[in-house]
Design an enzyme around this catalytic site. Structure first.
Site, PDB file in Angstrom:
ATOM      1  N   ASP A  83       0.844  -1.199   0.000  1.00  0.00           N
ATOM      2  CA  ASP A  83       0.000   0.000   0.000  1.00  0.00           C
ATOM      3  C   ASP A  83       0.878   1.247   0.000  1.00  0.00           C
ATOM      4  OD1 ASP A  83       0.769  -0.767   2.695  1.00  0.00           O
ATOM      5  OD2 ASP A  83      -0.466   0.889   3.397  1.00  0.00           O
ATOM      6  N   GLU A 146      -0.046  -1.048   5.657  1.00  0.00           N
ATOM      7  CA  GLU A 146       1.026  -0.578   6.549  1.00  0.00           C
ATOM      8  C   GLU A 146       0.802   0.868   6.953  1.00  0.00           C
ATOM      9  OE1 GLU A 146       4.919   0.907   7.969  1.00  0.00           O
ATOM     10  OE2 GLU A 146       3.739   1.670   6.318  1.00  0.00           O
TER      11      GLU A 146
END
Ligand SMILES: [Zn+2]
Length: 379
Positions: A83, A146
């Site tokens: 991400d 994350e």
């Protein structure tokens, strides 16, 4: 000026650009994961995906795969996150290669954090498999979410993981920098619950949640408390109108420290301040304290750090040890029980539209990862 947006002749740059073109804010990693699954399965690898961290068709889970060793050595885990921080609404990624630098032409972040590492790891996997490079077991974990609180890593377990050491690539600065020390963090959330009343007609009937919250904060030591401890109240929200004694006020804060005892002491002091202020204003308070991540400290050295530093030297760079005040998947992996250090990818100005990485750094990163797998073989 030489510009290439996609389809660069350089296979690693081309892979990075393909990844960077796919938007993947936290919770929306489906497309980027599908791209990576196809790529890794194309190598004949068995790729598994964990539970999605968010429901819906854009949600995705952590990816895991193992390149079975063809030689004896230490099994190692390579890790990065798929991400990126969310960009301004409607800003789509527009990555471009310009005079040896990869950057974004739009207001969207480039996403070198952490797709530089994802690209380098996947490209290394391709080299290892296709060129039949001698290697011990190499495991790959590509996490999701994350940037929204290490959600992917926190949902992971070490079941089925055989690695002895983990190497995460999710730090800024030149390739060769190694983060050996990171703090623990706890967040504190308090909701003061008082009693509403008309501020002009019957203030004595009210119990001000805002007053309690302010007194609580005023009684706290905040900021940099010593060289390894920080504390902050980052949010205060309460009240409805100037003429109403406010019955609700929320404060959210955090404490970080490299020393667990100091962390606990500061958290306790903040909780005491909250409770005393609530009692003083005769309001109730709901408190929640959450351990966000746990400190790690490899500054004393050891075989894992030796491996990392020797690998850096093997590619002609000088290793530099560093410390961070931030947390990452690395903290979670250490908490789970896998000794893990964080290494720089070469990305710069992350979390801004000015984010960039040079092609040279991307190639250094790829060489570093291959050098690490070679070190695992010798070890
Ligand atoms: Zn990152």
């Amino acid at each position: 000026m030489r510009q290439e947006s996609i389809g660069s002749a350089d296979p690693l740059v081309s892979l990075f650009l393909e990844l960077a073109h796919i938007p993947s804010p936290p919770g929306q990693e489906r497309d980027v994961n599908d791209f990576l699954i196809t790529r890794l399965r194309g190598l004949g690898l068995d790729v598994t995906e964990g539970e999605p961290i968010r429901e819906g068709k854009t949600g995705a889970g952590n990816l895991f795969c193992r390149i079975p060793g063809n030689a004896p050595g230490i099994p190692i885990l390579l890790s990065a996150h798929t991400d990126t921080v969310a960009s301004e609404p409607d800003a789509l990624p527009d990555p471009v290669l310009e005079d040896g630098v990869l950057r974004s032409r739009s207001r969207a972040v480039l996403g070198a954090d952490d797709k530089s590492a994802v690209a380098a790891i996947v490209y290394c996997a391709e080299r290892i498999v296709k060129d039949d490079i001698p290697h011990a077991d190499v495991e790959i974990m590509l996490s999701v979410g994350e940037e929204s609180g290490l959600l992917g890593a926190k949902s992971w377990s070490l079941d089925g993981v055989g690695s002895r050491y983990g190497f995460c690539f999710d730090s800024t600065g030149p390739v060769g920098n190694i983060i050996v020390r990171s703090p623990s963090q706890k967040t504190i959330k308090a909701l003061f619950k008082g009693k509403a009343a008309h501020a002009g007609v019957a203030p004595e009937e009210g119990r001000s949640a805002v007053a309690a919250a302010c007194n609580a904060i005023a009684g706290m030591k905040l900021g940099r408390l010593d060289e390894e401890t920080t504390a902050n109240i980052g949010l205060i929200r309460g009240g409805a109108a100037a003429n109403v004694v406010p019955d609700r006020c929320r404060i959210n804060g955090e404490v970080r420290s490299h020393d667990l005892d100091k962390l606990e002491e500061q958290v306790e002091a903040m909780i005491d301040s909250i409770n005393m202020a609530a009692a003083g204003e005769e309001v109730d308070v709901e408190l929640a304290v959450v351990e966000e991540f746990r400190a790690f400290d490899f500054s004393a050295g050891g075989p894992q750090l030796d491996m990392a530093e020797q690998a850096v030297r093997d590619i002609g760079l000088e290793p530099l040890r560093g410390s961070t005040g931030g947390g990452s998947d690395v903290n979670v992996l250490n908490l789970l029980g896998l000794p893990c250090i964080n290494m720089s990818t070469g990305m710069e100005k992350v979390h801004t539209p000015e984010e960039y990485i040079t092609v040279e750094a991307l190639w250094q990163l790829h060489k570093l990862i291959l050098a690490l797998t070679a070190k695992a073989l010798e070890a």
